[in-house]
Motif scaffolding. Structure first.
Motif, short mmCIF file in Angstrom:
data_model
loop_
_atom_site.label_atom_id
_atom_site.label_comp_id
_atom_site.label_asym_id
_atom_site.label_seq_id
_atom_site.Cartn_x
_atom_site.Cartn_y
_atom_site.Cartn_z
N SER A 148 0.83 -1.20 0.00
CA SER A 148 0.00 0.00 0.00
C SER A 148 0.87 1.26 0.00
O SER A 148 2.03 1.23 0.43
CB SER A 148 -0.92 0.02 1.23
OG SER A 148 -0.15 0.23 2.41
N MET A 149 0.31 2.35 -0.47
CA MET A 149 1.03 3.62 -0.43
C MET A 149 1.33 4.01 1.02
O MET A 149 2.39 4.57 1.32
CB MET A 149 0.22 4.72 -1.12
CG MET A 149 0.95 6.05 -1.19
SD MET A 149 0.03 7.34 -2.07
CE MET A 149 0.07 6.69 -3.75
N GLN A 150 0.43 3.67 1.92
CA GLN A 150 0.64 3.99 3.33
C GLN A 150 1.85 3.25 3.89
O GLN A 150 2.61 3.80 4.71
CB GLN A 150 -0.62 3.62 4.15
CG GLN A 150 -1.83 4.51 3.91
CD GLN A 150 -2.50 4.25 2.55
OE1 GLN A 150 -2.31 3.17 1.95
NE2 GLN A 150 -3.28 5.20 2.09
N ASP A 151 2.06 2.00 3.46
CA ASP A 151 3.24 1.24 3.91
C ASP A 151 4.52 1.93 3.46
O ASP A 151 5.48 2.06 4.23
CB ASP A 151 3.21 -0.18 3.34
CG ASP A 151 2.22 -1.07 4.07
OD1 ASP A 151 1.78 -0.70 5.18
OD2 ASP A 151 1.89 -2.15 3.54
N GLY A 152 4.55 2.35 2.19
CA GLY A 152 5.73 3.03 1.69
C GLY A 152 5.97 4.35 2.39
O GLY A 152 7.10 4.66 2.78
#
Length: 223
Positions: A148-152
């Motif tokens: 996910s973008m949040q993980d990155g």
């Protein structure tokens, strides 16, 4: 894009000095094999995309970015992601002004591997002197997303890194990423440790005739 074997390359950190208008910036791309580093490098340099085979050792391209008060000549070092080259990769990113750690948003294992690349990179650079970015590539494969973008973003924020998702295939955010790194590098230049002025007669870790033509296109950007 020319690729050079390890045996035919000379790798040396760039010198630094103050007062240049055309500034030479060494930027390396790191990450697992197949995440699109070579495609990103080609998009940076020529705004083109084509399928490529795994890089052998390291490949080298250039691009000139025009800022309002300076021109930055990026020397882009695209490193091999295969495990057999891992032990020699530090030769390429040692002395870099900027480093991009790339992963494939559709393959979770490349994100895990990116965290290992970051740990290796931390052993070589001095915080505040090297601009480091985390790049989630292949944003065009969003339907197959495993990261996910949040993980990155969470990983980047925890380490104080630039973060952006890109697609080398479509060109999405690639130019924005290069401009962001250009501004960060320029802003981080201190009076006692500047960037070397580029001269056409100077070698940059390759033998004459082995790298790309020294005159690259210029990407202009505002403030």
């Amino acid at each position: 894009m020319a690729e050079k074997s390890l045996s035919s390359m000379e790798v040396s950190p760039p010198e630094v000095r103050v007062g240049a208008n055309l500034l030479r910036v060494k930027m390396v791309l790191l990450g697992s094999s197949g995440v699109g580093k070579s495609s990103l490098a080609l998009r940076f340099s020529k705004d083109q995309f084509k399928a490529s085979s795994p890089t052998v050792g390291c490949a080298y391209l250039t691009q000139v970015v025009c800022l309002n008060n300076a021109m930055i000549r990026f020397e882009i070092w695209d490193t091999a992601g295969q495990e057999k080259y891992h032990s020699v990769t530090p030769l390429y990113y040692r002395g870099a002004h900027a480093a991009l750690v790339v992963y494939d948003i559709s393959k979770r294992e490349t994100f895990v591997r990116a965290q290992l690349w970051l740990k290796e990179l931390e052993k070589q650079y001095i915080p505040g002197e090297t601009v480091v970015g985390l790049v989630g590539n292949k944003a065009d494969l969003s339907e197959d997303r495993q990261v996910s973008m949040q993980d990155g973003l969470r990983l980047a924020e925890s380490k104080g890194l630039e973060f952006m998702e890109t697609s080398a295939k479509s060109g999405e955010q690639v130019r924005d990423l290069l401009m962001t790194i250009a501004h960060r590098v320029k802003q981080g230049t201190r009076e006692d440790k500047g960037l070397i002025e580029w001269r056409e007669t100077e070698g940059v870790g390759v033998h004459p005739g082995e790298g790309p033509h020294p005159h690259s296109a210029c990407c202009r950007v505002g403030p």
